[in-house]
Write an enzyme that holds these catalytic residues in place. Structure first.
Site, short mmCIF file in Angstrom:
data_model
loop_
_atom_site.label_atom_id
_atom_site.label_comp_id
_atom_site.label_asym_id
_atom_site.label_seq_id
_atom_site.Cartn_x
_atom_site.Cartn_y
_atom_site.Cartn_z
N THR A 125 0.85 -1.20 0.00
CA THR A 125 0.00 0.00 0.00
C THR A 125 0.88 1.25 0.00
O THR A 125 2.00 1.20 0.49
CB THR A 125 -0.85 -0.04 1.29
OG1 THR A 125 -1.81 -1.08 1.14
CG2 THR A 125 -1.56 1.26 1.57
N ARG A 142 -14.24 -7.36 -0.03
CA ARG A 142 -13.44 -7.06 1.17
C ARG A 142 -12.88 -5.63 1.11
O ARG A 142 -12.34 -5.20 0.12
CB ARG A 142 -12.28 -8.07 1.25
CG ARG A 142 -11.36 -7.87 2.45
CD ARG A 142 -10.13 -7.06 2.11
NE ARG A 142 -9.18 -7.00 3.22
CZ ARG A 142 -8.13 -6.18 3.25
NH1 ARG A 142 -7.92 -5.36 2.26
NH2 ARG A 142 -7.33 -6.18 4.28
N VAL A 143 -13.04 -4.91 2.21
CA VAL A 143 -12.48 -3.56 2.32
C VAL A 143 -11.48 -3.56 3.45
O VAL A 143 -11.74 -4.09 4.53
CB VAL A 143 -13.61 -2.53 2.58
CG1 VAL A 143 -13.02 -1.14 2.76
CG2 VAL A 143 -14.63 -2.54 1.45
N GLY A 144 -10.32 -2.97 3.21
CA GLY A 144 -9.29 -2.91 4.24
C GLY A 144 -9.35 -1.62 5.03
O GLY A 144 -10.34 -0.88 4.99
N ASP A 145 -8.28 -1.34 5.74
CA ASP A 145 -8.21 -0.15 6.60
C ASP A 145 -7.92 1.13 5.81
O ASP A 145 -8.26 2.23 6.26
CB ASP A 145 -7.12 -0.34 7.66
CG ASP A 145 -5.74 -0.55 7.01
OD1 ASP A 145 -5.65 -1.36 6.06
OD2 ASP A 145 -4.77 0.10 7.43
N THR A 191 0.00 1.09 6.87
CA THR A 191 0.12 -0.06 5.96
C THR A 191 0.30 -1.32 6.79
O THR A 191 0.98 -1.30 7.82
CB THR A 191 1.31 0.10 5.00
OG1 THR A 191 1.51 -1.16 4.33
CG2 THR A 191 2.59 0.49 5.71
N GLY A 192 -0.32 -2.40 6.34
CA GLY A 192 -0.19 -3.65 7.08
C GLY A 192 -1.44 -4.47 6.95
O GLY A 192 -2.27 -4.23 6.05
N GLY A 220 -4.76 -5.20 7.13
CA GLY A 220 -5.87 -4.27 7.32
C GLY A 220 -6.90 -4.69 8.35
O GLY A 220 -7.42 -3.85 9.09
#
Ligand code: ASP
Length: 309
Positions: free
Chosen positions: A176, A204-207, A227-228, A230
């Site tokens: 990211t 799917r939605v991340g952070d 970043t990481g 999520g």
């Protein structure tokens, strides 16, 4: 005049040291330098922090080396679904998009959501409709294709794992991108953009597009881009947690960012890192993975472009 500064990242969880060749390392560093210089130049010319973070993230999205824009990872259905967000610490205005396809620079669309709509967060078909109304040109899938990303996907397609599993294989590579900046007027901003995790399913939605999880900016405290993994960053409300430690516990930027990345997120088994600035132009870039593609530059004369610890 305020000290001005910018920090950028191209993702935590880099290639393990043995797999990184000197040529590849030089390529990554050159790409980071390009984005850093582009954002810093905006600040030097008295542009706003919001303009600077957008500019830096656009340069990173245009590079196939990072998992955002061109070079985004593949979903379980072999497509690209990108997420991005931007936040202005002076006004607390924010814009975010999720599950978008074909948009060359998702961070631009996030900024348009912030500035040209009444809303904060648009997802999927609605976000694409908004882009259409603003006359965004759509790129076809070949623009986003990257062989490495495709191979990463081929390895795990038809399984239930998504890229988090790579962490166990010790070649975790998130990728990211993000930027945080403090401008000459002492205003701060943050932007984050991602293709998410390889083989992600079901919308799917991340952070990254979530205000307070993967991205946050508030002149009272700090601007953060994460970043990481999520899922953990969402549950840890990581970006806002750093801001809370500063606001309520009066911690320094460095101490608060460290506490969250090297203690709190580890306690819930999250891996990754973040970049942070405050309105004095201080910078922190902690990570708990082997490396994080990162760079920073401040008007005090300090500059750094690094990958490993
Ligand atoms: N945080 C991103 C996500 O979970 C992944 C990354 O940082 O590369 O979507």
């Amino acid at each position: 005049m305020n000290t001005f500064s910018i920090a950028i990242h191209g993702g935590a969880g880099t290639l393990v040291k043995g797999m990184m060749t000197p040529e590849l390392e030089a390529k990554y560093k050159a790409a980071l330098q390009l984005a850093l210089d582009a954002g810093y130049k905006v600040l030097e010319n008295h542009g706003t922090a919001t303009e600077a973070v957008e500019k830096a993230v656009v340069v990173l999205e245009d590079s196939p080396l990072f998992n955002a824009g061109k070079g985004s990872v593949f979903t379980a259905t072999e497509s690209h679904e990108m997420d991005a967000s931007i936040m202005d610490g002076k006004t607390l205005n924010a814009g975010a998009v999720s599950l978008i396809t074909g948009i060359k620079n998702p961070v631009r669309l996030a900024r348009d959501v912030m500035e040209k709509s009444e809303h904060v967060f648009l997802a999927g078909a609605g976000a694409m409709q908004f882009a259409k109304e603003l006359d965004y040109k759509l790129e076809d899938a070949s623009y986003f294709y990257d062989e490495l990303r495709h191979n990463q996907w081929l390895e795990i397609k038809d399984t239930d794992s998504f890229q988090l599993d790579h962490a166990k294989k010790k070649d975790s590579k998130f990728g990211t991108v993000g930027a945080v900046a403090c401008d000459k007027d002492g205003n701060i901003a943050a932007a984050t953009s991602t293709g998410g995790m390889t083989n992600k399913k079901w919308g799917r939605v991340g952070d990254s597009p979530m205000v307070g999880a993967g991205n946050y900016a508030n002149n009272k405290t700090c601007a953060i881009s994460c970043t990481g993994s999520g899922e953990f960053f969402i549950r840890g409300v990581v970006a806002y947690d750093v801001a809370c430690l500063i606001e309520h516990k009066e911690m320094s930027l460095e101490a608060a960012a460290n506490e969250v990345i090297n203690k709190r997120i580890l306690e819930i088994k999250g891996d990754g890192g973040l970049i942070a600035v405050d309105t004095k132009g201080n910078i922190a870039m902690p990570f708990n993975t082997e490396g994080m593609y990162r760079a920073s530059k401040s008007s005090t004369g300090t500059e750094e472009v690094s990958i490993y610890k």
